[in-house]
Enzyme design. Structure first.
Site, short mmCIF file in Angstrom:
data_model
loop_
_atom_site.label_atom_id
_atom_site.label_comp_id
_atom_site.label_asym_id
_atom_site.label_seq_id
_atom_site.Cartn_x
_atom_site.Cartn_y
_atom_site.Cartn_z
N LYS A 163 0.86 -1.19 0.00
CA LYS A 163 0.00 0.00 0.00
C LYS A 163 0.88 1.23 0.00
O LYS A 163 2.01 1.18 0.49
CB LYS A 163 -0.87 0.01 1.26
CG LYS A 163 -2.12 0.85 1.14
CD LYS A 163 -3.23 0.06 0.49
CE LYS A 163 -4.45 0.88 0.25
NZ LYS A 163 -5.59 0.00 -0.11
N ASP A 165 -6.93 4.38 -4.53
CA ASP A 165 -7.58 4.19 -3.23
C ASP A 165 -8.24 5.55 -2.95
O ASP A 165 -8.46 6.33 -3.90
CB ASP A 165 -6.56 3.79 -2.15
CG ASP A 165 -7.20 3.25 -0.88
OD1 ASP A 165 -7.56 2.07 -0.85
OD2 ASP A 165 -7.39 4.02 0.09
#
Ligand code: GLU
Length: 454
Positions: A134, A174
């Site tokens: 991430k 995201d």
């Protein structure tokens, strides 16, 4: 002070959790995510002690690599701005690191670490060959011009490009990162490497290697997961009242699929407040305000007219519903919200966002016997479709919407079944949290065991 709401964990796992807490001091979201997984693993190591050998679980809790960098850029007033960029490459046992990039002022290393940790198990659950990672930045895109967004994305990629690649690490979007940002980042990556490497990023625009249904996938997938849960109880969406928090990419396409399956969505929100529309949310209007104008959800009421209202601040979970889909952000649904939802007769709660329910809220749902789907299972449709995008890029192909969506449907149904069956196998029928954590863990752990201590 000891938090009495926390469940005790297995004696072999407590020291591992203690190390996580100590080594990652001041990162409560990562502690929360790690504790939840470790809580589930007690049953696994009782039955299969080999999984606690060779510090396997300690290794799973420690990211393989963490990159933190400066992102300087020039705003429209010719001022130099500095943000901080992150990429946490958590686990590559199953494939290249894979996971989104988040641009939001709340981003820090702890947030990215919790997201990377969750991503590792989520990606494993999809059954696709992708590891977990991430990234992001504390950059706030709100109110920034297209040119500012472009300059920021370019500067971000000038550093990130040396750490990623189609066989290394494949970022996507995201919160705060959609097709526009991915386009700017892809452009800079292509220029820096002098190579059209379509599979280095997912969530791309259709014209240059994106996948149909990627934009819709997270929201659609969450609703498919809920459909499987309902079907197992002999029911479906037909006429059920739903509340969806958020009004970003996940929320919008969750609403779209709920409507397509015959449900009724009466409320959604953004960081300023929430709207209630007893006639059913007008999705086209939400899309116009949020996707086209990048405006505030409060504008909905001014334009829609009678029959709806806006509540500034407050909690969208005060609106009674049978199906609750938290699709906004971490820890948005508290124990107090869970209590209200239970009192109002909620039957299913499924996390479209990553960890939107606090641990205390999850405990309440589980205690009350509410069907609860954790994000790492329910929202895995987004990253699964990213893996389908990688597949299309690798074969230089472009699939139809119908084909891509039917693959997504199949994947979500498999994830549901695997969580459900794993929970039964470990004597916790109906416990999707336990099922998801164990099923995801076992897949990562088996690959790591095969590869030795690395
Ligand atoms: N950010 C999404 C998630 O939380 C998608 C990640 C991806 O497509 O790589 O799973």
């Amino acid at each position: 002070m000891k938090d009495l709401t926390l469940k005790p964990i297995h004696e072999k796992l407590q020291p591992i959790l203690d190390t996580v807490l100590h080594r990652n001091a001041g990162e409560p979201e990562f502690h929360q995510a790690a504790r939840e997984v470790l809580e589930s693993l007690g049953r696994v190591i009782n039955r299969h002690p080999e999984y606690s050998e060779d510090a396997l679980i300690q290794r799973i809790c420690e990211p393989e690599r963490q990159i933190i960098f400066r992102v300087p850029w020039i705003d429209d007033n010719d001022q130099v701005q500095i943000n901080r960029g992150f990429r946490v490459q958590f686990n590559s046992a199953l494939g290249p690191y894979k996971g989104g990039i988040r641009f939001h002022p709340s981003v820090n290393v702890g947030i990215i670490k919790f997201l990377g940790f969750e991503q590792t198990f989520k990606n494993a659950l999809t059954g696709m060959p992708i590891g977990g990672g991430k990234g992001g930045s504390d950059f706030d895109p709100k109110g920034r011009s297209d040119r500012e967004i472009m300059r920021f994305c370019q500067s971000f990629m000038i550093e990130l490009h040396r750490h990623i690649g189609e066989y290394v690490d494949v970022p996507a979007g995201d919160v705060g990162v959609g097709a526009r940002e991915i386009g700017f980042m892809f452009g800079m990556y292509k220029r820096l490497n002098n190579r059209f490497e379509a599979g280095v990023l997912t969530g791309k625009g259709l014209v240059y290697g994106g996948s149909r249904a990627r934009k819709e996938a997270t929201g659609f997938g969450t609703v498919y997961f809920v459909r499987s849960m309902l079907n197992r109880k002999g029911t479906d969406f037909d006429g059920k009242r739903c509340v969806v928090s958020g009004s970003g990419n996940v929320a919008i396409y969750a609403i779209e699929k709920v409507l397509a399956l015959g449900g009724k969505v009466v409320a959604c929100s953004d960081s300023g407040g929430y709207i209630v529309d007893e006639n059913g949310i007008d999705l086209e209007l939400v899309k116009q305000i949020k996707e086209v104008e990048r405006g505030r959800i409060s504008q909905y009421v001014e334009r829609r007219g009678d029959g709806c209202h806006y509540v500034k601040s407050g909690s969208v979970w005060d609106v009674p519903c049978e199906i609750a889909l938290p699709c906004a952000t971490q820890n948005e649904l508290t124990a107090a919200d869970a209590k209200t939802l239970i009192e109002n007769g909620v039957i299913v709660v499924a996390e479209g966002a990553n960890m939107p329910c606090t641990s205390a809220a999850v405990q309440q749902f589980r205690k009350a016997g509410i069907m609860f789907a954790p994000g790492k299972a329910a929202n895995a449709g987004g990253v699964a479709t990213s893996a389908l995008e990688m597949q299309q890029n690798a074969s230089r192909d472009s699939w139809s919407f119908a084909k891509t969506e039917s693959r997504l449907e199949e994947i979500m149904s498999n994830i549901h079944d695997s969580c459900h069956e794993t929970a039964e196998e470990y004597s916790a029928p109906g416990d999707y949290v336990l099922g998801a954590n164990i099923a995801g863990f076992v897949r990562v752990a088996d690959a790591m065991r095969a590869m030795g201590v690395i």
